[in-house]
Design a protein around this motif. Sequence first.
Motif, PDB file in Angstrom:
ATOM      1  N   GLY A  63       0.805  -1.214   0.000  1.00 59.78           N
ATOM      2  CA  GLY A  63       0.000   0.000   0.000  1.00 59.78           C
ATOM      3  C   GLY A  63       0.833   1.257   0.000  1.00 59.78           C
ATOM      4  N   ASN A  64       2.150   1.089   0.040  1.00 57.12           N
ATOM      5  CA  ASN A  64       3.061   2.227   0.037  1.00 57.12           C
ATOM      6  C   ASN A  64       4.123   1.969  -1.031  1.00 57.12           C
ATOM      7  N   PRO A  65       4.175   2.780  -2.091  1.00 57.64           N
ATOM      8  CA  PRO A  65       5.134   2.543  -3.176  1.00 57.64           C
ATOM      9  C   PRO A  65       6.581   2.505  -2.703  1.00 57.64           C
ATOM     10  N   SER A  66       6.930   3.333  -1.718  1.00 53.45           N
ATOM     11  CA  SER A  66       8.311   3.340  -1.220  1.00 53.45           C
ATOM     12  C   SER A  66       8.664   2.011  -0.559  1.00 53.45           C
ATOM     13  N   LEU A  67       7.711   1.449   0.184  1.00 54.69           N
ATOM     14  CA  LEU A  67       7.958   0.165   0.839  1.00 54.69           C
ATOM     15  C   LEU A  67       8.034  -0.963  -0.187  1.00 54.69           C
ATOM     16  N   ASP A  68       7.174  -0.912  -1.196  1.00 54.34           N
ATOM     17  CA  ASP A  68       7.228  -1.929  -2.249  1.00 54.34           C
ATOM     18  C   ASP A  68       8.577  -1.900  -2.957  1.00 54.34           C
ATOM     19  N   GLN A  69       9.072  -0.696  -3.257  1.00 50.75           N
ATOM     20  CA  GLN A  69      10.361  -0.572  -3.937  1.00 50.75           C
ATOM     21  C   GLN A  69      11.499  -1.095  -3.058  1.00 50.75           C
ATOM     22  N   ALA A  70      11.429  -0.821  -1.757  1.00 51.62           N
ATOM     23  CA  ALA A  70      12.467  -1.304  -0.844  1.00 51.62           C
ATOM     24  C   ALA A  70      12.460  -2.829  -0.785  1.00 51.62           C
ATOM     25  N   ALA A  71      11.273  -3.418  -0.790  1.00 44.71           N
ATOM     26  CA  ALA A  71      11.173  -4.878  -0.752  1.00 44.71           C
ATOM     27  C   ALA A  71      11.728  -5.492  -2.029  1.00 44.71           C
ATOM     28  N   VAL A  72      11.345  -4.937  -3.167  1.00 43.30           N
ATOM     29  CA  VAL A  72      11.813  -5.468  -4.451  1.00 43.30           C
ATOM     30  C   VAL A  72      13.330  -5.346  -4.562  1.00 43.30           C
ATOM     31  N   ALA A  73      13.885  -4.211  -4.122  1.00 42.44           N
ATOM     32  CA  ALA A  73      15.334  -4.010  -4.198  1.00 42.44           C
ATOM     33  C   ALA A  73      16.082  -5.027  -3.338  1.00 42.44           C
ATOM     34  N   ALA A  74      15.580  -5.284  -2.131  1.00 41.15           N
ATOM     35  CA  ALA A  74      16.244  -6.242  -1.244  1.00 41.15           C
ATOM     36  C   ALA A  74      16.144  -7.661  -1.796  1.00 41.15           C
ATOM     37  N   LEU A  75      14.983  -8.021  -2.331  1.00 42.14           N
ATOM     38  CA  LEU A  75      14.796  -9.382  -2.837  1.00 42.14           C
ATOM     39  C   LEU A  75      15.625  -9.642  -4.089  1.00 42.14           C
ATOM     40  N   HIS A  76      15.925  -8.603  -4.853  1.00 38.32           N
ATOM     41  CA  HIS A  76      16.788  -8.772  -6.022  1.00 38.32           C
ATOM     42  C   HIS A  76      18.211  -9.165  -5.619  1.00 38.32           C
ATOM     43  N   GLU A  77      18.579  -8.925  -4.360  1.00 38.61           N
ATOM     44  CA  GLU A  77      19.916  -9.281  -3.887  1.00 38.61           C
ATOM     45  C   GLU A  77      19.999 -10.722  -3.379  1.00 38.61           C
ATOM     46  N   TRP A  78      18.859 -11.379  -3.233  1.00 37.63           N
ATOM     47  CA  TRP A  78      18.867 -12.750  -2.719  1.00 37.63           C
ATOM     48  C   TRP A  78      19.577 -13.675  -3.700  1.00 37.63           C
ATOM     49  N   ARG A  79      20.213 -14.699  -3.136  1.00 37.58           N
ATOM     50  CA  ARG A  79      20.937 -15.676  -3.943  1.00 37.58           C
ATOM     51  C   ARG A  79      20.616 -17.084  -3.447  1.00 37.58           C
ATOM     52  N   SER A  80      20.626 -18.019  -4.387  1.00 38.96           N
ATOM     53  CA  SER A  80      20.455 -19.426  -4.027  1.00 38.96           C
ATOM     54  C   SER A  80      21.592 -20.226  -4.648  1.00 38.96           C
ATOM     55  N   GLU A  81      21.734 -21.441  -4.201  1.00 39.21           N
ATOM     56  CA  GLU A  81      22.749 -22.312  -4.788  1.00 39.21           C
ATOM     57  C   GLU A  81      22.360 -22.630  -6.227  1.00 39.21           C
ATOM     58  N   PRO A  82      23.318 -22.660  -7.144  1.00 38.79           N
ATOM     59  CA  PRO A  82      22.984 -22.975  -8.543  1.00 38.79           C
ATOM     60  C   PRO A  82      22.262 -24.312  -8.659  1.00 38.79           C
ATOM     61  N   GLY A  83      21.354 -24.369  -9.599  1.00 38.06           N
ATOM     62  CA  GLY A  83      20.558 -25.581  -9.818  1.00 38.06           C
ATOM     63  C   GLY A  83      19.510 -25.296 -10.869  1.00 38.06           C
ATOM     64  N   ARG A  84      18.330 -25.793 -10.652  1.00 32.02           N
ATOM     65  CA  ARG A  84      17.250 -25.527 -11.597  1.00 32.02           C
ATOM     66  C   ARG A  84      16.582 -24.192 -11.276  1.00 32.02           C
ATOM     67  N   GLU A  85      15.801 -23.672 -12.224  1.00 34.36           N
ATOM     68  CA  GLU A  85      15.027 -22.465 -11.960  1.00 34.36           C
ATOM     69  C   GLU A  85      13.941 -22.773 -10.935  1.00 34.36           C
ATOM     70  N   TRP A  86      13.677 -21.836 -10.067  1.00 31.72           N
ATOM     71  CA  TRP A  86      12.632 -22.022  -9.071  1.00 31.72           C
ATOM     72  C   TRP A  86      12.204 -20.663  -8.545  1.00 31.72           C
ATOM     73  N   SER A  87      11.108 -20.628  -7.821  1.00 31.90           N
ATOM     74  CA  SER A  87      10.608 -19.371  -7.273  1.00 31.90           C
ATOM     75  C   SER A  87       9.976 -19.620  -5.918  1.00 31.90           C
ATOM     76  N   LEU A  88       9.822 -18.564  -5.150  1.00 30.54           N
ATOM     77  CA  LEU A  88       9.133 -18.657  -3.870  1.00 30.54           C
ATOM     78  C   LEU A  88       8.452 -17.339  -3.578  1.00 30.54           C
ATOM     79  N   VAL A  89       7.378 -17.413  -2.801  1.00 29.58           N
ATOM     80  CA  VAL A  89       6.647 -16.223  -2.380  1.00 29.58           C
ATOM     81  C   VAL A  89       7.109 -15.850  -0.981  1.00 29.58           C
TER      82      VAL A  89
END
Length: 363
Positions: free
Chosen positions: A330-356
Amino acid sequence: MSLRRMRRVPLYFILTLCALVSCERKHPAARVTEPSSSPASPTPIQSIAAPSAQPSQTPTSDFAQIAQSIRPAVIIVSVFDETGHLTANGHGFFVSDDGKFIADRSVIAGGVNAVAKAADGAIYNVSGALAQAAAQNLVLLKADATRTLPFLAASAKALPDIGGNVAVVLSQVERANSGVLEEKISGRFSDEAGEWFDLAPVLPKTSAGAPVIDQRGEVIGIVTFRAGNNSCAMRPAAIAGTLLAQVSSNMIATWENLTTSSHLTTPTATRSPTPAKIPVRGSKLIYAPAPRYPTEARQSRGAGQSSGSFRVLFDTNGNAVAVQTMRSTGNPSLDQAAVAALHEWRSEPGREWSLVVPITFKP
């Protein structure tokens, strides 16, 4: 020889023969019989008793069956430091349908963010602690759940005597096929925090926070890590009810709650010297920094707590290549902060996958 004398011979012979037959009837000859084809039952041999073996952790069919109804509420808790690196993994279990769960306090100590991984593969952000029992090394935390969750009711009944059988139920995320460890109560002790129990065989450190059930399927204990002995023990499950009773309806879970106790230390229960890897649906999350509340949003007049959910897509190299806003804060600034932080997440190489990932911002 006269005829009269010759006639006496057969009579004498007959009398002698009759006498022999009569003697044979009175004293029969011994007979050698063939050995019986069926051997005689041997007398049991009393052997010297061997030392009793350690009890097996392989669950009986009863414990394995009972645990099926327990495991949906058991979770893996993964804790991250301020740099976003994984510091510890442990167990926990939901004690309410809105996401409150019990975990080992030594696993959480020193963390600034955590996620709870449920049996069905769902991942929930942990917003913080609500209450803690420092002496018993247990803490009540809150996961940001968007649906009703399965949970366990802790029993206040008396625990079995020494030698009684119990079972530790682990998350099926970690052990899909053997998530039940059958144990025996090997010792009963008390300290300033109350009773605690030794279990045998020795439990792995990552079992800290897992529920302990009896043969009726009641949750009677919680595995905790004892730093002084560098081993796991069991505390009565009634502590969970005590912690729940301390939570009011308007209480907000925060990570700061873990630093307000003077008894809080930074144990090394399940802490790894290097970042460990978290199994999540076949892939492994290795870097997950928490989003920060933007300064401009914090200073605005409408600053307050807001929640949203975001889907992160990882490629085969483990990079977060896309972040989708599933439910806005409900707040564009908070949404942008969340998206920016999640773009930094990393997983071990393997198959493509996603999570909510559900995220709650608190000023």
